[in-house]
Design a protein around this motif. Structure first.
Motif, PDB file in Angstrom:
ATOM      1  N   GLU A  39      58.239 -65.760  18.430  1.00 48.93           N
ATOM      2  CA  GLU A  39      57.168 -65.774  17.952  1.00 48.93           C
ATOM      3  C   GLU A  39      55.748 -65.830  18.935  1.00 48.93           C
ATOM      4  O   GLU A  39      54.830 -65.461  18.709  1.00 48.93           O
ATOM      5  CB  GLU A  39      57.123 -66.965  16.602  1.00 48.93           C
ATOM      6  CG  GLU A  39      57.349 -66.713  15.116  1.00 48.93           C
ATOM      7  CD  GLU A  39      58.031 -67.788  14.468  1.00 48.93           C
ATOM      8  OE1 GLU A  39      57.153 -68.923  15.110  1.00 48.93           O
ATOM      9  OE2 GLU A  39      57.515 -67.398  12.935  1.00 48.93           O
ATOM     10  N   ALA A  40      56.832 -67.316  19.487  1.00 49.85           N
ATOM     11  CA  ALA A  40      54.845 -66.987  20.690  1.00 49.85           C
ATOM     12  C   ALA A  40      55.193 -65.842  21.402  1.00 49.85           C
ATOM     13  O   ALA A  40      54.052 -65.934  22.365  1.00 49.85           O
ATOM     14  CB  ALA A  40      56.264 -68.430  21.677  1.00 49.85           C
ATOM     15  N   GLY A  41      56.230 -65.031  22.164  1.00 46.96           N
ATOM     16  CA  GLY A  41      55.995 -64.010  22.273  1.00 46.96           C
ATOM     17  C   GLY A  41      55.081 -63.222  22.063  1.00 46.96           C
ATOM     18  O   GLY A  41      54.159 -62.934  22.989  1.00 46.96           O
ATOM     19  N   THR A  42      55.512 -62.651  20.436  1.00 45.03           N
ATOM     20  CA  THR A  42      54.898 -61.436  20.134  1.00 45.03           C
ATOM     21  C   THR A  42      53.233 -62.260  19.906  1.00 45.03           C
ATOM     22  O   THR A  42      52.320 -61.759  20.366  1.00 45.03           O
ATOM     23  CB  THR A  42      54.710 -62.049  18.714  1.00 45.03           C
ATOM     24  OG1 THR A  42      56.087 -61.031  18.240  1.00 45.03           O
ATOM     25  CG2 THR A  42      54.308 -60.816  18.184  1.00 45.03           C
ATOM     26  N   LYS A  43      53.177 -64.062  19.736  1.00 48.68           N
ATOM     27  CA  LYS A  43      51.835 -64.550  20.189  1.00 48.68           C
ATOM     28  C   LYS A  43      50.841 -64.148  21.186  1.00 48.68           C
ATOM     29  O   LYS A  43      50.359 -63.952  21.486  1.00 48.68           O
ATOM     30  CB  LYS A  43      51.347 -65.900  18.904  1.00 48.68           C
ATOM     31  CG  LYS A  43      50.156 -66.365  19.555  1.00 48.68           C
ATOM     32  CD  LYS A  43      49.535 -65.565  18.130  1.00 48.68           C
ATOM     33  CE  LYS A  43      47.731 -66.544  18.144  1.00 48.68           C
ATOM     34  NZ  LYS A  43      47.669 -65.706  17.056  1.00 48.68           N
ATOM     35  N   THR A  44      51.402 -64.076  22.313  1.00 45.41           N
ATOM     36  CA  THR A  44      51.193 -64.291  23.362  1.00 45.41           C
ATOM     37  C   THR A  44      50.532 -62.985  23.581  1.00 45.41           C
ATOM     38  O   THR A  44      49.539 -63.026  24.667  1.00 45.41           O
ATOM     39  CB  THR A  44      51.829 -64.218  24.891  1.00 45.41           C
ATOM     40  OG1 THR A  44      52.484 -66.165  24.768  1.00 45.41           O
ATOM     41  CG2 THR A  44      51.757 -64.526  26.211  1.00 45.41           C
ATOM     42  N   ILE A  45      51.669 -61.858  23.359  1.00 46.99           N
ATOM     43  CA  ILE A  45      50.283 -60.624  23.536  1.00 46.99           C
ATOM     44  C   ILE A  45      49.679 -60.503  22.817  1.00 46.99           C
ATOM     45  O   ILE A  45      48.338 -59.806  23.642  1.00 46.99           O
ATOM     46  CB  ILE A  45      51.750 -59.624  23.441  1.00 46.99           C
ATOM     47  CG1 ILE A  45      52.682 -60.009  24.409  1.00 46.99           C
ATOM     48  CG2 ILE A  45      51.049 -58.001  23.717  1.00 46.99           C
ATOM     49  CD1 ILE A  45      52.619 -59.388  26.336  1.00 46.99           C
ATOM     50  N   GLU A  46      49.523 -60.734  22.049  1.00 45.23           N
ATOM     51  CA  GLU A  46      47.845 -61.087  20.628  1.00 45.23           C
ATOM     52  C   GLU A  46      46.633 -61.412  21.265  1.00 45.23           C
ATOM     53  O   GLU A  46      45.906 -61.254  21.678  1.00 45.23           O
ATOM     54  CB  GLU A  46      48.157 -61.370  19.756  1.00 45.23           C
ATOM     55  CG  GLU A  46      49.361 -60.828  19.127  1.00 45.23           C
ATOM     56  CD  GLU A  46      50.046 -61.193  17.187  1.00 45.23           C
ATOM     57  OE1 GLU A  46      49.168 -62.532  16.844  1.00 45.23           O
ATOM     58  OE2 GLU A  46      50.350 -60.339  16.801  1.00 45.23           O
ATOM     59  N   ASN A  47      47.492 -62.816  22.251  1.00 48.39           N
ATOM     60  CA  ASN A  47      46.254 -63.512  22.924  1.00 48.39           C
ATOM     61  C   ASN A  47      46.115 -62.910  24.755  1.00 48.39           C
ATOM     62  O   ASN A  47      44.376 -63.224  24.736  1.00 48.39           O
ATOM     63  CB  ASN A  47      47.020 -64.872  23.250  1.00 48.39           C
ATOM     64  CG  ASN A  47      46.977 -65.621  22.245  1.00 48.39           C
ATOM     65  OD1 ASN A  47      46.846 -65.943  20.630  1.00 48.39           O
ATOM     66  ND2 ASN A  47      48.240 -67.088  22.673  1.00 48.39           N
ATOM     67  N   MET A  48      46.546 -62.028  24.933  1.00 45.90           N
ATOM     68  CA  MET A  48      46.078 -61.372  26.288  1.00 45.90           C
ATOM     69  C   MET A  48      45.548 -59.930  25.405  1.00 45.90           C
ATOM     70  O   MET A  48      44.403 -59.875  26.239  1.00 45.90           O
ATOM     71  CB  MET A  48      47.225 -60.448  26.185  1.00 45.90           C
ATOM     72  CG  MET A  48      48.804 -61.561  27.427  1.00 45.90           C
ATOM     73  SD  MET A  48      47.800 -63.250  28.350  1.00 45.90           S
ATOM     74  CE  MET A  48      47.093 -61.724  30.340  1.00 45.90           C
ATOM     75  N   GLN A  49      46.060 -59.641  24.529  1.00 42.22           N
ATOM     76  CA  GLN A  49      44.335 -58.340  24.205  1.00 42.22           C
ATOM     77  C   GLN A  49      43.435 -59.000  23.655  1.00 42.22           C
ATOM     78  O   GLN A  49      42.726 -58.437  24.246  1.00 42.22           O
ATOM     79  CB  GLN A  49      45.125 -57.823  22.912  1.00 42.22           C
ATOM     80  CG  GLN A  49      46.784 -56.806  23.163  1.00 42.22           C
ATOM     81  CD  GLN A  49      47.571 -56.399  21.926  1.00 42.22           C
ATOM     82  OE1 GLN A  49      47.542 -57.082  21.172  1.00 42.22           O
ATOM     83  NE2 GLN A  49      47.903 -55.364  22.097  1.00 42.22           N
ATOM     84  N   SER A  50      43.159 -60.508  22.633  1.00 42.42           N
ATOM     85  CA  SER A  50      41.746 -61.335  22.560  1.00 42.42           C
ATOM     86  C   SER A  50      41.361 -60.714  23.685  1.00 42.42           C
ATOM     87  O   SER A  50      39.681 -60.786  24.123  1.00 42.42           O
ATOM     88  CB  SER A  50      42.491 -61.941  21.898  1.00 42.42           C
ATOM     89  OG  SER A  50      41.497 -62.657  22.181  1.00 42.42           O
ATOM     90  N   ALA A  51      42.573 -62.206  25.338  1.00 39.30           N
ATOM     91  CA  ALA A  51      41.676 -62.187  26.115  1.00 39.30           C
ATOM     92  C   ALA A  51      40.615 -61.259  26.871  1.00 39.30           C
ATOM     93  O   ALA A  51      40.255 -60.939  27.836  1.00 39.30           O
ATOM     94  CB  ALA A  51      42.218 -62.737  27.294  1.00 39.30           C
ATOM     95  N   TYR A  52      41.627 -59.988  26.903  1.00 43.11           N
ATOM     96  CA  TYR A  52      41.326 -58.542  27.484  1.00 43.11           C
ATOM     97  C   TYR A  52      39.890 -57.907  27.083  1.00 43.11           C
ATOM     98  O   TYR A  52      39.085 -58.162  28.045  1.00 43.11           O
ATOM     99  CB  TYR A  52      42.637 -57.386  27.581  1.00 43.11           C
ATOM    100  CG  TYR A  52      41.462 -56.458  28.065  1.00 43.11           C
ATOM    101  CD1 TYR A  52      42.096 -55.832  29.370  1.00 43.11           C
ATOM    102  CD2 TYR A  52      41.671 -55.553  26.826  1.00 43.11           C
ATOM    103  CE1 TYR A  52      41.603 -54.320  30.045  1.00 43.11           C
ATOM    104  CE2 TYR A  52      41.418 -53.957  27.148  1.00 43.11           C
ATOM    105  CZ  TYR A  52      40.871 -54.224  28.808  1.00 43.11           C
ATOM    106  OH  TYR A  52      40.732 -52.427  29.080  1.00 43.11           O
ATOM    107  N   LYS A  53      39.915 -58.027  25.587  1.00 40.94           N
ATOM    108  CA  LYS A  53      38.532 -57.918  25.256  1.00 40.94           C
ATOM    109  C   LYS A  53      37.152 -58.372  25.771  1.00 40.94           C
ATOM    110  O   LYS A  53      36.446 -57.908  25.893  1.00 40.94           O
ATOM    111  CB  LYS A  53      39.131 -57.927  23.698  1.00 40.94           C
ATOM    112  CG  LYS A  53      39.583 -57.073  22.698  1.00 40.94           C
ATOM    113  CD  LYS A  53      39.547 -57.092  21.860  1.00 40.94           C
ATOM    114  CE  LYS A  53      40.521 -56.273  20.448  1.00 40.94           C
ATOM    115  NZ  LYS A  53      40.637 -56.795  19.166  1.00 40.94           N
ATOM    116  N   GLY A  54      37.431 -59.842  26.228  1.00 42.01           N
ATOM    117  CA  GLY A  54      36.952 -60.944  26.495  1.00 42.01           C
ATOM    118  C   GLY A  54      35.938 -60.453  27.384  1.00 42.01           C
ATOM    119  O   GLY A  54      34.567 -60.426  28.061  1.00 42.01           O
ATOM    120  N   GLU A  55      37.285 -59.870  28.335  1.00 38.69           N
ATOM    121  CA  GLU A  55      36.746 -59.903  29.507  1.00 38.69           C
ATOM    122  C   GLU A  55      36.032 -58.650  29.950  1.00 38.69           C
ATOM    123  O   GLU A  55      35.078 -58.625  31.281  1.00 38.69           O
ATOM    124  CB  GLU A  55      38.279 -60.480  30.975  1.00 38.69           C
ATOM    125  CG  GLU A  55      38.715 -61.316  30.608  1.00 38.69           C
ATOM    126  CD  GLU A  55      38.458 -62.700  31.045  1.00 38.69           C
ATOM    127  OE1 GLU A  55      36.839 -62.632  32.240  1.00 38.69           O
ATOM    128  OE2 GLU A  55      38.504 -63.636  31.135  1.00 38.69           O
TER     129      GLU A  55
END
Length: 220
Positions: A39-55
């Motif tokens: 679950e953390a692995g899936t959530k990490t990629i979602e977080n990376m996508q969110s962080a990418y959008k922000g950056e």
């Protein structure tokens, strides 16, 4: 502003002590179940996508804010925004590499933001950097650690620690506007091409990635 290309190999997968936790050889073992790990692995990629959008949004936003600062006669603040925009783009490139490495989809975004006066922009930017450095990225790091995704952990750490430095620079610029002492602002900035770390005075090696000073991107 130069178009930046970051070789994926620049992301060094050697984390060691990055300043997120203590480096005293005492490690607290946390048992993670297989389900929690997945679950953390899936959530990490979602977080990376969110962080990418922000950056990516920050990259475009700060470039626009640089133009606004120049229009208002704040050349050194425009310079700062150019350097920070470049740093945010490096973070986005790093995040993108992590997403692609995991087989995830890199979001396609249209940055949305409002250009105000430079003084207002700086005030908003300070709040934004505080949120990213103190709340968003620390939360993302906890999840990446649970997932044991070291490359995500490194990319997130680079971004988090750099945002703290950007906060300091923005506070300095806003303080100088308020006190009418703009001549005290740096007239040159250096950006590490591997991690986005931003300097007014370049050290021999980057504090975060150990990249040599000669490779830094210079804004003056």
């Amino acid at each position: 502003m130069k178009k930046l290309f970051l070789n994926y190999s620049l992301i060094i997968v050697t984390i060691g002590c990055l300043g997120i936790t203590s480096c005293d050889n005492k490690k607290t073992e946390v048992k993670t179940t297989t389900k929690e790990h997945m679950e953390a692995g899936t959530k990490t990629i979602e977080n990376m996508q969110s962080a990418y959008k922000g950056e990516k949004t920050a990259t475009a936003k700060y470039e626009a804010f640089s133009k606004k600062a120049e229009e208002e006669g704040y050349h050194n603040i425009a310079l700062l925004y150019n350097a920070v925009s470049a740093a945010e783009n490096i973070h986005a490139i790093n995040h993108k590499a992590v997403i692609e490495d995991a087989g995830g989809t890199v979001p396609i975004i249209t940055p949305e933001f409002k250009v105000k006066t430079t003084k207002e922009n700086l005030s908003d930017d300070i709040n934004g950097e505080v949120y990213e450095a103190k709340t968003m990225y620390p939360d993302f790091l906890k999840t990446a650690e649970t997932a044991d995704n070291q490359i995500a952990f490194l990319s997130l750490t680079y971004a988090m620690k750099t945002e703290l430095k950007h906060k300091f620079f923005f506070e300095q610029a806003l303080g100088d506007i308020n006190s009418n002492t703009l001549n005290s602002l740096p007239s040159k900035y250096f950006v590490c091409p591997a991690c986005g770390n931003t300097y007014a005075t370049a050290p021999k090696h980057c504090d975060f990635s150990l990249t040599e000073r000669e490779k830094f991107i210079v804004f003056q």
